[in-house]
Enzyme design. Structure first.
Site, short mmCIF file in Angstrom:
data_model
loop_
_atom_site.label_atom_id
_atom_site.label_comp_id
_atom_site.label_asym_id
_atom_site.label_seq_id
_atom_site.Cartn_x
_atom_site.Cartn_y
_atom_site.Cartn_z
N ASN A 58 1.36 42.44 93.76
CA ASN A 58 1.18 43.30 94.82
C ASN A 58 2.19 43.38 95.75
O ASN A 58 2.30 44.38 96.28
CB ASN A 58 -0.32 42.64 95.58
N ASP A 93 -8.48 37.96 92.87
CA ASP A 93 -7.75 37.88 91.54
C ASP A 93 -8.64 36.94 91.07
O ASP A 93 -8.17 36.01 90.14
CB ASP A 93 -6.16 37.76 91.68
#
Length: 185
Positions: A58, A93
């Site tokens: 990310n 996640d």
């Protein structure tokens, strides 16, 4: 009206990114697993799986690339599961996995296989190759399980402890073990 209601139901119980069931759906299925454990004296397992190194993707490639990675890894995870498994995305996640009619030792084995699958998964973006890891915590679902929320907390604590021991670990929640009692305190 039916199409609209079906669409709303889909949005209420599924994660739009991964197409997996969402946290609400996982909690509902956990409630059913607990009722089954009580009524039929069956044993199931709830597994909390947390990806390692996802933040790196990310941060270096952007959230759109991270989203694509999550969708791909979710698909790879789902393909690797036994039929009696229910996989959902809890958020970020983190994934929740319910293994029906599964003893803790079998759940440990399935989670280890899942973690190997995640570790072997390769993701490429603009010539950069990313390798992820994962850690997992397991909470047994027995006739004495208190609530779906408690099971999620237990599995999360086991995952937290597994992660603190290094990537790729799987740990079973044990209520009377000193480390878990400290965490609960």
């Amino acid at each position: 009206k039916k199409q609209l209601l079906d669409g709303l139901r889909e949005m209420a119980f599924h994660d739009t990114l991964t197409r997996l069931p969402n946290r609400r759906a996982v909690e509902g299925r956990l409630d059913r697993a607990m009722r089954s454990a009580r009524a039929d004296c069956r044993q199931h397992a709830f597994c909390y799986i947390d990806l390692d190194q996802f933040k790196l993707v990310n941060d270096t490639c952007g959230h759109a690339v991270g989203d694509a990675l999550l969708a791909e890894i979710a698909h790879a995870m789902k393909d690797a599961l036994p039929v009696q498994a229910y996989l959902g995305r809890l958020g970020g996640d983190e994934f929740g996995l319910i293994l029906f009619n599964t003893l803790p030792v079998e759940a440990m084995q399935i989670c280890r296989q899942m973690i190997r699958r995640i570790r072997d998964f390769r993701f490429e973006h603009k010539g950069r190759r990313f390798t992820l890891g994962a850690s997992a915590g397991i909470a047994p679902i027995t006739e004495t399980a208190a609530s779906a929320g408690d099971l999620m907390v237990q599995a999360d604590m086991a995952c937290y402890r597994a992660k603190s021991q290094g990537s790729g670990r799987v740990l079973l929640y044990e209520a009377h073990e000193v480390g878990f009692r400290r965490l609960e305190t």
